[in-house]
Design a protein around this motif. Structure first.
Motif, PDB file in Angstrom:
ATOM      1  N   VAL A   1       0.778  -0.913  -0.040  1.00 54.33           N
ATOM      2  CA  VAL A   1      -0.058   0.131   0.082  1.00 54.33           C
ATOM      3  C   VAL A   1       0.872   1.369   0.017  1.00 54.33           C
ATOM      4  O   VAL A   1       1.760   1.539   0.799  1.00 54.33           O
ATOM      5  CB  VAL A   1      -0.726  -0.281   1.099  1.00 54.33           C
ATOM      6  N   ARG A   2       0.702   2.062  -0.972  1.00 53.86           N
ATOM      7  CA  ARG A   2       1.436   3.417  -1.099  1.00 53.86           C
ATOM      8  C   ARG A   2       0.758   4.475  -0.309  1.00 53.86           C
ATOM      9  O   ARG A   2      -0.383   4.481  -0.455  1.00 53.86           O
ATOM     10  CB  ARG A   2       1.638   3.737  -2.607  1.00 53.86           C
ATOM     11  N   ILE A   3       1.369   5.315   0.392  1.00 52.54           N
ATOM     12  CA  ILE A   3       0.747   6.403   1.002  1.00 52.54           C
ATOM     13  C   ILE A   3       1.432   7.774   0.566  1.00 52.54           C
ATOM     14  O   ILE A   3       2.507   7.842   0.187  1.00 52.54           O
ATOM     15  CB  ILE A   3       1.212   6.489   2.649  1.00 52.54           C
ATOM     16  N   VAL A   4       0.468   8.627   0.005  1.00 51.53           N
ATOM     17  CA  VAL A   4       0.668   9.928  -0.315  1.00 51.53           C
ATOM     18  C   VAL A   4       0.236  10.933   0.705  1.00 51.53           C
ATOM     19  O   VAL A   4      -0.859  10.944   1.097  1.00 51.53           O
ATOM     20  CB  VAL A   4       0.023  10.323  -1.705  1.00 51.53           C
ATOM     21  N   GLU A   5       1.227  11.763   1.059  1.00 53.48           N
ATOM     22  CA  GLU A   5       0.870  12.892   2.235  1.00 53.48           C
ATOM     23  C   GLU A   5       0.977  14.254   1.817  1.00 53.48           C
ATOM     24  O   GLU A   5       2.054  14.399   0.866  1.00 53.48           O
ATOM     25  CB  GLU A   5       1.645  12.453   3.409  1.00 53.48           C
ATOM     26  N   GLY A   6       0.281  15.026   2.047  1.00 50.20           N
ATOM     27  CA  GLY A   6       0.647  16.507   1.593  1.00 50.20           C
ATOM     28  C   GLY A   6       1.401  16.878   2.678  1.00 50.20           C
ATOM     29  O   GLY A   6       2.285  16.571   3.318  1.00 50.20           O
ATOM     30  N   PRO A   7       1.712  18.518   2.293  1.00 51.18           N
ATOM     31  CA  PRO A   7       2.832  19.271   3.050  1.00 51.18           C
ATOM     32  C   PRO A   7       2.212  19.363   4.669  1.00 51.18           C
ATOM     33  O   PRO A   7       3.267  19.083   5.498  1.00 51.18           O
ATOM     34  CB  PRO A   7       2.790  20.407   2.618  1.00 51.18           C
ATOM     35  N   ASP A   8       1.021  19.234   4.957  1.00 49.81           N
ATOM     36  CA  ASP A   8       0.738  19.190   6.361  1.00 49.81           C
ATOM     37  C   ASP A   8      -0.611  18.775   6.697  1.00 49.81           C
ATOM     38  O   ASP A   8      -1.286  18.629   5.792  1.00 49.81           O
ATOM     39  CB  ASP A   8       0.593  20.859   7.013  1.00 49.81           C
ATOM     40  N   ARG A   9      -0.872  18.278   7.615  1.00 47.98           N
ATOM     41  CA  ARG A   9      -2.205  17.679   8.071  1.00 47.98           C
ATOM     42  C   ARG A   9      -3.385  18.321   8.467  1.00 47.98           C
ATOM     43  O   ARG A   9      -3.123  19.050   9.724  1.00 47.98           O
ATOM     44  CB  ARG A   9      -2.033  16.464   8.850  1.00 47.98           C
ATOM     45  N   GLU A  10      -4.235  18.947   7.729  1.00 47.19           N
ATOM     46  CA  GLU A  10      -5.176  19.761   8.092  1.00 47.19           C
ATOM     47  C   GLU A  10      -6.293  19.015   9.042  1.00 47.19           C
ATOM     48  O   GLU A  10      -6.624  17.929   8.707  1.00 47.19           O
ATOM     49  CB  GLU A  10      -5.990  20.504   7.004  1.00 47.19           C
ATOM     50  N   PRO A  11      -6.765  19.739   9.947  1.00 45.31           N
ATOM     51  CA  PRO A  11      -7.727  18.980  10.796  1.00 45.31           C
ATOM     52  C   PRO A  11      -9.105  18.816   9.975  1.00 45.31           C
ATOM     53  O   PRO A  11      -9.489  19.696   9.079  1.00 45.31           O
ATOM     54  CB  PRO A  11      -8.289  20.151  11.994  1.00 45.31           C
TER      55      PRO A  11
END
Length: 191
Positions: free
Chosen positions: A91-101
């Motif tokens: 499973v690949r995970i793509v994350e953005g620059p910051d985690r928004e609530p």
């Protein structure tokens, strides 16, 4: 006036007769026993009504719990089917620059429709392999599916032959890979 006096005497006679007649005939004890039985029957009826009301409340509670359990079972079956439908264990995970609530975990199915684009050429850096010719599971933390699709397409662009097939809510067992643990150790609700 004579009629009133006679009617008063008759009423008095009937009242006295209703009290003393059962005693004279010997049915006073039987009437008293019947009154006791009637009172006992009324008490039983009241208790039965209270019991029926209590059983009705218990039945409504049990029905609500059954509905919750059936809903949870359907969600777990859907999670199981989604896990079985995965083409591979990676499973690949793509994350953005910051985690928004308020962000949720989305699952995208990505495939490379032009695998020849992924073959490393001399002097180039190739970090994609032939497995991308089959649909791959990519997890994205985003506020909505449209933003999740944009994030995946930014990392895996169409210029390299990638195509995002679907974006949908992630089953809980996969969402746990990306979502931070909730404060206080309270378990998450079903997806």
């Amino acid at each position: 006036m004579y009629v009133v006096l006679v009617s008063i005497i008759l009423v008095g006679f009937l009242m006295v007769g209703s009290v003393f007649l059962p005693r004279l005939l010997g049915i006073g004890r039987k009437l008293s026993a019947l009154r006791g039985r009637r009172a006992a029957a009324e008490t039983l009826v009241r208790r039965m009504q209270v019991r029926l009301q209590r059983r009705g409340r218990e039945l409504r509670t049990a029905t609500a719990q059954l509905a919750k359990t059936q809903t949870r079972r359907r969600l777990l079956i859907a999670d199981l089917e989604a896990a079985r439908a995965a083409t591979e264990s990676t499973v690949r995970i793509v994350e953005g620059p910051d985690r928004e609530p308020g962000c949720r975990v989305w699952m995208a199915k990505v495939v490379n429709v032009r695998p020849e684009m992924l073959v490393p050429r001399p002097g180039s850096f190739g970090h994609f392999d032939e497995s991308w010719s089959l649909p791959q599971t990519v997890l994205v933390l985003a506020p909505d599916p449209a933003e999740a699709r944009r994030m995946v397409e930014r990392v895996l662009p169409a210029a390299l032959g990638f195509s995002t097939r679907t974006v949908e809510r992630t089953p809980r067992h996969l969402a746990a890979l990306v979502e931070p643990e909730p404060a206080g150790g309270v378990p998450r609700e079903a997806a």
